[in-house]
Design a protein around this motif. Sequence first.
Motif, PDB file in Angstrom:
ATOM      1  N   CYS A  91      27.726  62.670  17.039  1.00 32.84           N
ATOM      2  CA  CYS A  91      28.999  63.263  16.458  1.00 32.84           C
ATOM      3  C   CYS A  91      29.389  62.379  15.409  1.00 32.84           C
ATOM      4  O   CYS A  91      29.548  61.284  15.349  1.00 32.84           O
ATOM      5  CB  CYS A  91      30.252  63.631  17.444  1.00 32.84           C
ATOM      6  SG  CYS A  91      31.632  64.209  16.739  1.00 32.84           S
ATOM      7  N   ASP A  92      29.491  63.076  14.159  1.00 35.56           N
ATOM      8  CA  ASP A  92      30.044  62.518  13.119  1.00 35.56           C
ATOM      9  C   ASP A  92      31.432  62.517  12.476  1.00 35.56           C
ATOM     10  O   ASP A  92      31.703  62.678  11.270  1.00 35.56           O
ATOM     11  CB  ASP A  92      28.981  62.477  11.780  1.00 35.56           C
ATOM     12  CG  ASP A  92      28.779  64.031  11.373  1.00 35.56           C
ATOM     13  OD1 ASP A  92      29.209  64.983  11.930  1.00 35.56           O
ATOM     14  OD2 ASP A  92      28.156  64.110  10.360  1.00 35.56           O
ATOM     15  N   LYS A  93      32.100  63.257  13.436  1.00 35.43           N
ATOM     16  CA  LYS A  93      33.507  63.923  13.117  1.00 35.43           C
ATOM     17  C   LYS A  93      34.582  63.175  13.886  1.00 35.43           C
ATOM     18  O   LYS A  93      35.606  63.573  13.967  1.00 35.43           O
ATOM     19  CB  LYS A  93      33.348  65.279  13.580  1.00 35.43           C
ATOM     20  CG  LYS A  93      32.562  66.381  12.757  1.00 35.43           C
ATOM     21  CD  LYS A  93      32.813  66.553  11.715  1.00 35.43           C
ATOM     22  CE  LYS A  93      31.879  67.605  10.806  1.00 35.43           C
ATOM     23  NZ  LYS A  93      30.410  67.361  10.934  1.00 35.43           N
ATOM     24  N   ASN A  94      34.236  62.157  14.483  1.00 29.66           N
ATOM     25  CA  ASN A  94      35.138  61.231  15.234  1.00 29.66           C
ATOM     26  C   ASN A  94      35.682  62.010  16.245  1.00 29.66           C
ATOM     27  O   ASN A  94      36.955  62.090  16.408  1.00 29.66           O
ATOM     28  CB  ASN A  94      36.419  60.628  14.218  1.00 29.66           C
ATOM     29  CG  ASN A  94      35.823  59.688  13.458  1.00 29.66           C
ATOM     30  OD1 ASN A  94      34.771  58.782  13.737  1.00 29.66           O
ATOM     31  ND2 ASN A  94      36.215  59.665  12.112  1.00 29.66           N
ATOM     32  N   ARG A 146      33.437  50.835  14.161  1.00 26.91           N
ATOM     33  CA  ARG A 146      32.817  51.343  13.413  1.00 26.91           C
ATOM     34  C   ARG A 146      32.064  50.482  12.245  1.00 26.91           C
ATOM     35  O   ARG A 146      33.059  50.056  11.423  1.00 26.91           O
ATOM     36  CB  ARG A 146      33.337  52.514  12.720  1.00 26.91           C
ATOM     37  CG  ARG A 146      33.498  53.898  13.545  1.00 26.91           C
ATOM     38  CD  ARG A 146      34.622  54.919  13.079  1.00 26.91           C
ATOM     39  NE  ARG A 146      35.769  54.473  12.825  1.00 26.91           N
ATOM     40  CZ  ARG A 146      36.824  54.903  12.425  1.00 26.91           C
ATOM     41  NH1 ARG A 146      36.649  56.289  11.916  1.00 26.91           N
ATOM     42  NH2 ARG A 146      38.030  54.368  12.278  1.00 26.91           N
TER      43      ARG A 146
END
Length: 280
Positions: A86-89, A248
């Motif tokens: 997932c790159d949308k947090n 991150r």
Amino acid sequence: MANVKGLINRILPSSLLHGAGERCVIFLQGCNFNCLYCNSSEMISRCVGCGRCIDSCVTGALTIGDSGVEFNAQLCNDCDQCLNVCDKNSFPKALSLTVPEVMIKVMAKRELISGITVSGGECSLQIEFMTELFAAAKKEGLSTCIETNGSRSYIDFPEFMALCDAVILDVKAFSLDEHLKLTGQSNQKVLENLTFLATENKLYEVGSVIVPELLDNESTVDHISKIIAQLNPLIRYKLIKFRAHGVRQNLLSASAPSDEYMEKLAAIANQGGLLNVILA
């Protein structure tokens, strides 16, 4: 507010780290800060239903339905591969639960706990749900606590505050410029809440994360300790050592402060008039 639902990231049945005594901790999904050092970034955003996580789920626990990504807890093996892609947090396993549904999970460990703490994410974004949840908890003789970034003015929510026994408030930086750089948001309401909550005898603890490469920690500790001491010098001030685990790396590369530096900051807080400084 009947039947209002909360978006729940997870529920920790019992913990000694989230307020006074042993507590059930409910983590809510969604946050309005984007802290550079956040180590729980999967709690920041609500799932947008893009479906990218589905192919990564080898057990079939994630599927696409009419409401977007749907999660079947019975099929999940907690590999967390969905979080890695997932790159949308976000967190596709977040559940929308009513207060009675949450209370069933809380009461399963009733003999162990003295209260509940609602954390996040940022809990104040779901204030209506929390109000109903705290009313239900009070009926069961449980104390109530929140962990919050202080971004919403709690003076505006008197019904909720009447049900909330204690607040753990994050004060990330005293300087407005530093706070904007760190979180993307102003700290005006945070500092207003610091005074309001202490004046109302609701402030259990203030916490600041110490990141030497990023913040003027000495200035923050000096200013915040003096503010707290003027209001109530017995309020706990927890200085939290930055740790890179889960952070991150594309946003922040920093190292943990030394024990000697943490002791220096504790001395500054004591000099500011505080009687209950904790290093963590």
